[in-house]
Design a protein around this motif. Sequence first.
Motif, mmCIF file in Angstrom:
data_model
loop_
_atom_site.group_PDB
_atom_site.id
_atom_site.type_symbol
_atom_site.label_atom_id
_atom_site.label_comp_id
_atom_site.label_asym_id
_atom_site.label_seq_id
_atom_site.Cartn_x
_atom_site.Cartn_y
_atom_site.Cartn_z
ATOM 1 N N GLN A 1 -8.675 -1.373 5.686
ATOM 2 C CA GLN A 1 -9.708 -0.250 5.479
ATOM 3 C C GLN A 1 -8.957 1.059 5.077
ATOM 4 O O GLN A 1 -9.650 1.942 4.802
ATOM 5 C CB GLN A 1 -10.386 0.108 6.805
ATOM 6 N N THR B 1 0.910 -1.332 -0.060
ATOM 7 C CA THR B 1 0.069 -0.029 -0.141
ATOM 8 C C THR B 1 0.947 1.485 0.265
ATOM 9 O O THR B 1 0.282 2.537 -0.111
ATOM 10 C CB THR B 1 -0.921 -0.051 1.268
ATOM 11 N N ALA C 1 -7.609 -3.559 -3.414
ATOM 12 C CA ALA C 1 -8.876 -4.595 -3.185
ATOM 13 C C ALA C 1 -9.650 -4.612 -4.585
ATOM 14 O O ALA C 1 -10.444 -5.734 -4.685
ATOM 15 C CB ALA C 1 -9.621 -4.367 -1.898
ATOM 16 N N SER C 2 -10.185 -3.413 -5.193
ATOM 17 C CA SER C 2 -10.717 -3.466 -6.169
ATOM 18 C C SER C 2 -10.280 -3.886 -7.450
ATOM 19 O O SER C 2 -10.966 -4.327 -8.446
ATOM 20 C CB SER C 2 -11.347 -1.957 -6.233
ATOM 21 N N GLU D 1 -7.240 3.719 2.409
ATOM 22 C CA GLU D 1 -7.869 4.317 1.237
ATOM 23 C C GLU D 1 -6.830 3.413 0.173
ATOM 24 O O GLU D 1 -7.419 2.877 -0.758
ATOM 25 C CB GLU D 1 -7.472 5.662 1.080
ATOM 26 N N GLN E 1 -8.174 -0.434 -0.109
ATOM 27 C CA GLN E 1 -9.507 -0.471 -0.490
ATOM 28 C C GLN E 1 -9.243 -0.138 -2.200
ATOM 29 O O GLN E 1 -10.025 -1.141 -2.839
ATOM 30 C CB GLN E 1 -10.530 0.766 0.059
ATOM 31 N N GLU E 2 -8.213 0.735 -2.611
ATOM 32 C CA GLU E 2 -8.332 0.842 -4.017
ATOM 33 C C GLU E 2 -7.714 -0.388 -4.620
ATOM 34 O O GLU E 2 -8.199 -0.902 -5.763
ATOM 35 C CB GLU E 2 -7.207 2.006 -4.129
#
Length: 348
Positions: A41, A14, A49-50, A43, A46-47
């Motif tokens: 959680q 990350t 994970a998409s 940012e 989460q980016e």
Amino acid sequence: MGAPLVTVLVIGGTGAQGQPVVKELSADGRYKITVLTRSAQSEPAQELASLPNVTILEGETFDEQTLMKAFKGIDATFVNTNGFAIGEKAEVYWGIRIYEIAYGAGVKHFIWASLAYSSKLAHFNPDFHCGHLDGKGKVTDYLTSQPTDHMAWSVLLSAPYVDTLSQLLRPKPDPNDPSLMVFSAPLGNTAMPLIELGDLGKYAKWMFDHVKRSNGMTLKISTEHIRWADLAKDYTAVTGRKSIYRDVTLDEYFASGAFPDPELKVGHSVTHDDPTLQTYRENFSAFWRLWKSGLDTRDYKIMDEILPGRIRSVKEWMVKTGYTGEPGRVLKDYIDRERKKTGWPLLG
């Protein structure tokens, strides 16, 4: 049915360097990526994970039980530890220990994200001891003594990021002439290497794709070596804004507010009673001495061979990204943490 996906564990995924690596692997479609991170959680998590074939695994990187579980069923790994969080001593320990755990788990390919070994390049002159460079450099030295048959190893040795020209290295208006943008650094007329983060991700993917060739390799990457005076000229040519390079002393550099408290210890996740931790003044004085010395060199011929479509100059990067010198966020993790502790406004 096609070949099974290569399973990859990314440590530091990350962060500024890890994100482009994960994105390149995900876009390829042949890799199944697990990103180990403290917070699923956040940012950046989460980016990521998409993205296709990316899974976020929440856990503490510097914990043996977590690492042993994370490495189960993993074919390859990209490891980028955060020396700004844990300090040089812990980074050396955990870099080696992560290698050992990966080796024992049956991982087939280990890629270590490294930096120039500052003090070694200067024959261990203490004036060049930069903790956030030397921690990774010492682990690199350890890796080069290891076998390459049971688990292939590769070292991706990067440089300061071109992208931080929107943050730590960005120009600032001259106090006496706000229309004049000033690039300041204690660098003299020496050219230093800078690497564009998107291409860094592509070099890492090349290492995953070409294990036989990258096995046992230390690949030193850079976009170009550039003098700060030429950087200012390129900025003017691209943006049309007046700019100059102002060479400063180290004392002037620290007095300019580059860091709110230069005597603060580097290591935001550990207690500061460890005598091996450097201050920001000590760390970054050695950092700038290295680049000013000109001791660090790069082989651009091999970079052109490996990545023919690479960005070959800072000016090309400026044009490609629409660079204006306006603030951006690249090294978010340690800057945000220091800001919270010291009231230091985010640089950028």
